[in-house]
Write an enzyme that holds these catalytic residues in place. Structure first.
Site, mmCIF file in Angstrom:
data_model
loop_
_atom_site.group_PDB
_atom_site.id
_atom_site.type_symbol
_atom_site.label_atom_id
_atom_site.label_comp_id
_atom_site.label_asym_id
_atom_site.label_seq_id
_atom_site.Cartn_x
_atom_site.Cartn_y
_atom_site.Cartn_z
ATOM 1 N N ASP A 24 2.245 7.674 10.470
ATOM 2 C CA ASP A 24 1.498 8.032 9.253
ATOM 3 C C ASP A 24 0.273 8.907 9.485
ATOM 4 O O ASP A 24 -0.782 8.691 8.878
ATOM 5 C CB ASP A 24 1.072 6.759 8.504
ATOM 6 C CG ASP A 24 2.251 5.967 7.969
ATOM 7 O OD1 ASP A 24 3.389 6.227 8.383
ATOM 8 O OD2 ASP A 24 2.029 5.057 7.146
ATOM 9 N N LYS A 113 9.165 6.333 4.780
ATOM 10 C CA LYS A 113 9.249 4.919 4.393
ATOM 11 C C LYS A 113 8.479 4.662 3.115
ATOM 12 O O LYS A 113 7.633 5.478 2.730
ATOM 13 C CB LYS A 113 8.681 4.043 5.525
ATOM 14 C CG LYS A 113 7.208 4.333 5.826
ATOM 15 C CD LYS A 113 6.746 3.582 7.051
ATOM 16 C CE LYS A 113 5.313 3.906 7.421
ATOM 17 N NZ LYS A 113 4.298 3.600 6.413
ATOM 18 N N CYS A 155 -0.324 0.063 9.028
ATOM 19 C CA CYS A 155 1.030 0.528 9.381
ATOM 20 C C CYS A 155 1.281 0.566 10.887
ATOM 21 O O CYS A 155 2.402 0.317 11.337
ATOM 22 C CB CYS A 155 1.313 1.865 8.714
ATOM 23 S SG CYS A 155 1.446 1.695 6.909
#
Ligand SMILES: [Zn+2]
Length: 205
Positions: A24, A113, A155
């Site tokens: 990310d 995702k 994450c």
């Protein structure tokens, strides 16, 4: 009967195939983004420099991106910053693209995702061909991963914990990640450590 193994196994130490998982690193999680993490842009620059210098340490480079379409209660106009958040990582918006610093990263696969759920873990996602992160890693014969990116407390943590559940030797490179806050970073590290995640600075590799 004694355990009989091929003689060579005593002498040959096989290094597990290793992947770098870049979690990310998107403008949405960097300064100026919808959920900016302090130090996010610097993490992006350091990840890019690390990959450029040490690409040969890895058998695969994989990226993940929050890619929300309709993630339900993950988004809120009145977020609690625990289970709900202001809109971020919105699919097909500029801030959901990979950070511009990663333009030369030449990843082997890009996992997206959270299209219709929280998607905190890279293992919740799939690449554009529909391959899950788990199957990408398995197909590449990967036994160990280094996890870097944003945010360490969220994450990165969920991805590292899932990696351990999948039996992967898992390290977090501490100078290539940043938590949402120092306190949440500390809690996340405790949780990861007790799951067997190792922490190393790139200076110690
Ligand atoms: Zn999200």
């Amino acid at each position: 009967m004694d355990d009989i193994r091929p003689q060579t196994s005593r002498f040959v130490t096989s290094r597990p195939r290793r992947a770098l998982v870049v979690v990310d690193v998107q403008p949405t999680f960097c300064e100026g983004g919808e959920l900016g993490v302090e130090g996010g842009n610097a993490v992006a620059e350091r990840v890019a420099a690390y990959v450029k210098e040490h690409r040969d340490r890895y058998d695969a480079i994989l990226t993940t991106q929050d890619w929300h379409i309709d993630p339900g209660e993950h988004f809120s106009d009145d977020p609690d910053y625990v289970n709900s958040w202001p809109p971020h990582g919105v699919a097909d918006t500029p801030n959901a693209m990979l950070h511009p610093a990663l333009a030369q990263i030449d990843a082997d696969a890009h996992v997206k995702k959270g299209q219709y759920d929280h998607g905190y873990s890279g293992f919740d996602g799939a690449d554009d061909a529909g391959r899950s992160l788990e199957s990408i890693l398995t197909d590449a014969g990967i036994g160990a991963i280094d996890v870097v990116g944003l945010a360490e407390s969220h994450c990165v943590k969920h991805t590292a914990l899932d990696a351990r559940r999948n039996g992967l030797a898992t390290r977090v490179l501490t100078d290539l990640t940043a938590p949402v806050s120092p306190g949440q970073g500390e809690l996340a590290r405790e949780e990861m450590r007790s799951a067997g995640v190792e922490f190393l600075s790139t200076a110690d590799l």
